[in-house]
Design a protein around this motif. Structure first.
Motif, PDB file in Angstrom:
ATOM      1  N   GLU A  43      52.819 -17.890 -43.783  1.00  0.00           N
ATOM      2  CA  GLU A  43      52.206 -16.648 -44.228  1.00  0.00           C
ATOM      3  C   GLU A  43      52.609 -15.512 -43.316  1.00  0.00           C
ATOM      4  N   GLY A  44      53.064 -14.437 -43.927  1.00  0.00           N
ATOM      5  CA  GLY A  44      53.489 -13.289 -43.158  1.00  0.00           C
ATOM      6  C   GLY A  44      54.336 -12.345 -43.978  1.00  0.00           C
ATOM      7  N   VAL A  45      55.169 -11.590 -43.270  1.00  0.00           N
ATOM      8  CA  VAL A  45      55.999 -10.567 -43.900  1.00  0.00           C
ATOM      9  C   VAL A  45      57.441 -10.728 -43.428  1.00  0.00           C
ATOM     10  N   TYR A  46      58.357 -10.570 -44.363  1.00  0.00           N
ATOM     11  CA  TYR A  46      59.783 -10.556 -44.047  1.00  0.00           C
ATOM     12  C   TYR A  46      60.195  -9.098 -43.912  1.00  0.00           C
ATOM     13  N   PRO A  54      58.933  -3.549 -43.087  1.00  0.00           N
ATOM     14  CA  PRO A  54      58.467  -4.659 -43.919  1.00  0.00           C
ATOM     15  C   PRO A  54      59.033  -4.542 -45.339  1.00  0.00           C
ATOM     16  N   LYS A  57      56.469  -9.732 -48.866  1.00  0.00           N
ATOM     17  CA  LYS A  57      55.350 -10.555 -48.441  1.00  0.00           C
ATOM     18  C   LYS A  57      55.686 -12.013 -48.749  1.00  0.00           C
ATOM     19  N   SER A  58      55.228 -12.916 -47.896  1.00  0.00           N
ATOM     20  CA  SER A  58      55.507 -14.339 -48.111  1.00  0.00           C
ATOM     21  C   SER A  58      54.933 -14.837 -49.432  1.00  0.00           C
ATOM     22  N   THR A  59      53.916 -14.169 -49.949  1.00  0.00           N
ATOM     23  CA  THR A  59      53.303 -14.581 -51.218  1.00  0.00           C
ATOM     24  C   THR A  59      54.228 -14.338 -52.415  1.00  0.00           C
ATOM     25  N   LYS A 130      57.730 -12.076 -39.726  1.00  0.00           N
ATOM     26  CA  LYS A 130      56.620 -11.745 -38.850  1.00  0.00           C
ATOM     27  C   LYS A 130      55.388 -12.475 -39.368  1.00  0.00           C
ATOM     28  N   GLU A 131      54.950 -13.477 -38.625  1.00  0.00           N
ATOM     29  CA  GLU A 131      53.802 -14.283 -39.044  1.00  0.00           C
ATOM     30  C   GLU A 131      52.519 -13.462 -38.999  1.00  0.00           C
ATOM     31  N   GLU A 132      51.617 -13.747 -39.958  1.00  0.00           N
ATOM     32  CA  GLU A 132      50.325 -13.037 -39.995  1.00  0.00           C
ATOM     33  C   GLU A 132      49.338 -13.731 -39.085  1.00  0.00           C
TER      34      GLU A 132
END
Length: 132
Positions: A43-46, A54, A57-59, A130-132
Motif C-alpha cells: 500500500e502506497g503511492v508510485y 505522486p 495509487k497502489s489501489t 512510497k509506502e503508506e
C-alpha cells in the motif's frame, strides 16, 4: 515543480542513473519482466523517479501479465497523454505532467476487468514507491 521541465540535459544526467535518463528523458523502454515493480505489491503511492511527483495509487495497480507495472488510472492531473507515432504504429504515450518524464504508454479496450478499461503500461525505472 515546473522548474523540472526546464532542466538541461546535463542537469538531468547529474540526477538520474544512465538507465533512468535513457527511459525518462529519451523515451526508452526497459525489457519486459525486468522491472522491480512489475510484481510489486504494497500500500502506497508510485511517484515519478525524476521529480518525485505522486503518479499512481497502489489501489489502481493490477497484474496484466504484460511484463511491466500496470495501472488502470493515474492520480488526477499527474499524467499527460501524447500521440506517439514511433515504431510504425500509433500509441498514446504517458508522461509525468510535472517534469515531462516518459513513463510508458496507455492502452484501452483490452478487456481487463478494470473500472476504466485502460492499462497504463509503465516502466518500473520511471517510478519510486512510497509506502503508506
Amino acid at each position: 515543480m515546473s522548474e523540472s521541465k526546464s532542466k538541461s540535459e546535463t542537469e538531468w544526467r547529474a540526477v538520474l542513473s544512465p538507465e533512468q535518463f535513457r527511459i525518462l528523458r529519451q523515451k526508452g523502454t526497459e525489457a519486459p519482466g525486468t522491472g522491480k515493480y512489475d510484481n510489486h505489491s504494497g500500500e502506497g503511492v508510485y511517484a515519478c523517479a525524476g521529480c518525485g511527483t505522486p503518479l499512481y495509487k497502489s489501489t489502481t495497480k493490477f497484474k496484466s501479465g504484460c511484463g511491466w507495472p500496470a495501472f488502470f488510472d493515474a492520480i488526477p492531473g499527474a499524467v499527460s497523454r501524447h500521440e506517439d507515432r514511433s515504431m510504425f504504429m500509433t500509441r498514446t504515450e504517458i508522461t509525468c505532467t510535472a517534469c515531462g518524464g516518459h513513463l510508458g504508454h496507455v492502452f484501452k479496450g483490452e478487456g481487463f476487468p478494470t473500472p476504466t478499461d485502460e492499462r497504463h503500461c509503465v516502466n518500473s525505472i520511471s517510478l519510486n514507491f512510497k509506502e503508506e
